[in-house]
Scaffold this motif. Sequence first.
Motif, PDB file in Angstrom:
ATOM      1  N   ASN A   1       0.854  -1.189   0.000  1.00  0.00           N
ATOM      2  CA  ASN A   1       0.000   0.000   0.000  1.00  0.00           C
ATOM      3  C   ASN A   1       0.889   1.238   0.000  1.00  0.00           C
ATOM      4  O   ASN A   1       2.104   1.147   0.241  1.00  0.00           O
ATOM      5  CB  ASN A   1      -0.955  -0.008   1.199  1.00  0.00           C
ATOM      6  CG  ASN A   1      -0.235   0.194   2.523  1.00  0.00           C
ATOM      7  OD1 ASN A   1       0.821  -0.378   2.775  1.00  0.00           O
ATOM      8  ND2 ASN A   1      -0.809   0.991   3.399  1.00  0.00           N
TER       9      ASN A   1
ATOM     10  N   THR B   1      -6.988   3.617   3.977  1.00  0.00           N
ATOM     11  CA  THR B   1      -7.821   2.769   3.130  1.00  0.00           C
ATOM     12  C   THR B   1      -6.953   2.188   2.024  1.00  0.00           C
ATOM     13  O   THR B   1      -6.129   2.906   1.449  1.00  0.00           O
ATOM     14  CB  THR B   1      -8.965   3.585   2.481  1.00  0.00           C
ATOM     15  OG1 THR B   1      -9.798   4.127   3.514  1.00  0.00           O
ATOM     16  CG2 THR B   1      -9.803   2.722   1.551  1.00  0.00           C
TER      17      THR B   1
ATOM     18  N   HIS C   1      -5.289  -7.540  -2.990  1.00  0.00           N
ATOM     19  CA  HIS C   1      -6.005  -6.484  -2.272  1.00  0.00           C
ATOM     20  C   HIS C   1      -6.421  -6.973  -0.885  1.00  0.00           C
ATOM     21  O   HIS C   1      -6.231  -6.270   0.121  1.00  0.00           O
ATOM     22  CB  HIS C   1      -7.234  -6.050  -3.069  1.00  0.00           C
ATOM     23  CG  HIS C   1      -7.920  -4.842  -2.516  1.00  0.00           C
ATOM     24  ND1 HIS C   1      -8.898  -4.911  -1.554  1.00  0.00           N
ATOM     25  CD2 HIS C   1      -7.764  -3.513  -2.796  1.00  0.00           C
ATOM     26  CE1 HIS C   1      -9.320  -3.691  -1.256  1.00  0.00           C
ATOM     27  NE2 HIS C   1      -8.650  -2.831  -1.991  1.00  0.00           N
ATOM     28  N   GLU C   2      -6.981  -8.176  -0.813  1.00  0.00           N
ATOM     29  CA  GLU C   2      -7.398  -8.729   0.474  1.00  0.00           C
ATOM     30  C   GLU C   2      -6.202  -8.914   1.403  1.00  0.00           C
ATOM     31  O   GLU C   2      -6.299  -8.666   2.615  1.00  0.00           O
ATOM     32  CB  GLU C   2      -8.111 -10.067   0.267  1.00  0.00           C
ATOM     33  CG  GLU C   2      -9.487  -9.934  -0.372  1.00  0.00           C
ATOM     34  CD  GLU C   2     -10.141 -11.288  -0.611  1.00  0.00           C
ATOM     35  OE1 GLU C   2      -9.465 -12.325  -0.391  1.00  0.00           O
ATOM     36  OE2 GLU C   2     -11.320 -11.316  -1.035  1.00  0.00           O
TER      37      GLU C   2
ATOM     38  N   CYS D   1      -5.087  -5.532   2.737  1.00  0.00           N
ATOM     39  CA  CYS D   1      -6.092  -5.021   3.687  1.00  0.00           C
ATOM     40  C   CYS D   1      -5.907  -5.604   5.081  1.00  0.00           C
ATOM     41  O   CYS D   1      -6.256  -4.966   6.085  1.00  0.00           O
ATOM     42  CB  CYS D   1      -7.500  -5.326   3.186  1.00  0.00           C
ATOM     43  SG  CYS D   1      -8.050  -4.269   1.827  1.00  0.00           S
TER      44      CYS D   1
ATOM     45  N   HIS E   1      -7.780  -0.763   7.242  1.00  0.00           N
ATOM     46  CA  HIS E   1      -8.585  -0.569   6.035  1.00  0.00           C
ATOM     47  C   HIS E   1      -9.975  -0.100   6.438  1.00  0.00           C
ATOM     48  O   HIS E   1     -10.787  -0.868   6.943  1.00  0.00           O
ATOM     49  CB  HIS E   1      -8.675  -1.857   5.229  1.00  0.00           C
ATOM     50  CG  HIS E   1      -9.546  -1.731   4.006  1.00  0.00           C
ATOM     51  ND1 HIS E   1      -9.271  -0.852   2.983  1.00  0.00           N
ATOM     52  CD2 HIS E   1     -10.699  -2.359   3.663  1.00  0.00           C
ATOM     53  CE1 HIS E   1     -10.200  -0.949   2.050  1.00  0.00           C
ATOM     54  NE2 HIS E   1     -11.090  -1.847   2.434  1.00  0.00           N
TER      55      HIS E   1
ATOM     56  N   ASN F   1      -8.655  -3.392  12.582  1.00  0.00           N
ATOM     57  CA  ASN F   1      -9.631  -3.957  11.640  1.00  0.00           C
ATOM     58  C   ASN F   1     -10.673  -4.814  12.358  1.00  0.00           C
ATOM     59  O   ASN F   1     -11.845  -4.833  11.974  1.00  0.00           O
ATOM     60  CB  ASN F   1      -8.915  -4.786  10.571  1.00  0.00           C
ATOM     61  CG  ASN F   1      -8.140  -3.917   9.596  1.00  0.00           C
ATOM     62  OD1 ASN F   1      -8.486  -2.763   9.374  1.00  0.00           O
ATOM     63  ND2 ASN F   1      -7.081  -4.459   9.025  1.00  0.00           N
TER      64      ASN F   1
END
Length: 344
Positions: free
Chosen positions: A44, A132, A205-206, A209, A214, A241
């Motif tokens: 990220n 995010t 992406h998962e 996160c 996120h 999270n």
Amino acid sequence: MLKKIWLHTVRGYINLGLFFYYKKINAFNLENIAKNTPVLILSNHQNALLDALIIAVKCKRFPYFLTRASAFKSTFFAGILSSLRMLPVYRMRDGIRTIKKNEAVFKTCSQLLFNNEVVVIFPEGNHHLNRTVRPLSKGFTRVVFDTLATYPNLELQLVPVGFNYKNLERFVDEVGLYVGTPIDAKDYQVFEKNVAISKLKETVHESICKLTTHIDNNNYEELLHKLETLHVDFLNPESVNTCILNNFQDCNVQETQKFSQIKGFFKSLLFLNLWLPFIIWKRVIRPKIKEVEFVSTFRFVVAITLVPVYLLLMTVFLTAYFGLFSAILYMFAVIILALIVVKW
């Protein structure tokens, strides 16, 4: 050989600079970055150049970085960036004609991976302060599948990485860097290409996160305010999270640090001793920074360039007029002040 010496020297200097810039940088699961196999690090992106620098000093290997092409406009800086293993990648905003240049860049990446190197890509495509993980661009999948098309037996590992800053706009800040479980790129060769691209983007992406806080874009400000009110530890993304997932019930919180007048005194004293770099930063450089994501990066650049030059000049001046002992005493006092301000 000279290139290795250059890279070791630069990394050592950057590492020293980061030591005096951040209160702490904790890196977890670095062993997930294999030592002798091709690795594509996918991270990220919140804090402009500092994200790349932190990976560079914490990774045991010397990675190559895909960097936005606009940074290479100056021939001088292009030479420096290239020597530090940075490769230009072109975006639509750079001009539609420049996009074709990415073909050569992607081929270079494939060759580097075939040579068991490490390549770092920030697949969100840009940086942003929000906590995010934004939708991923498909550029990194192009590198993956082009590489496997050319070298189908390559044991390519995709390693997700999550950056977590306590408050990246503030000086002094803290960082938590989490390295995820490697993803075997060859597992996606069995799918039709478009399906493979979609599945790989979703998996990466998962994974990212899970390695960073996120917050969904829906009601982002409201959710962020709740987390900040609870004083959650943003350096622990799993805890944060989970807090969001549990509708802010049973959240792990950290003790709030009250402002210390004594620390404020030492901070003022440090800035007083570094008055010239501080004024240049506040009055000349800071007002010209349009993107808030670059504030911390340029502040760090000032810290590792103007501050050492200023200290060297002050040392020469004090030695000439007051003797070597006074110069050493001044240098020692500034270093102690910096350690108190940053590490306390």
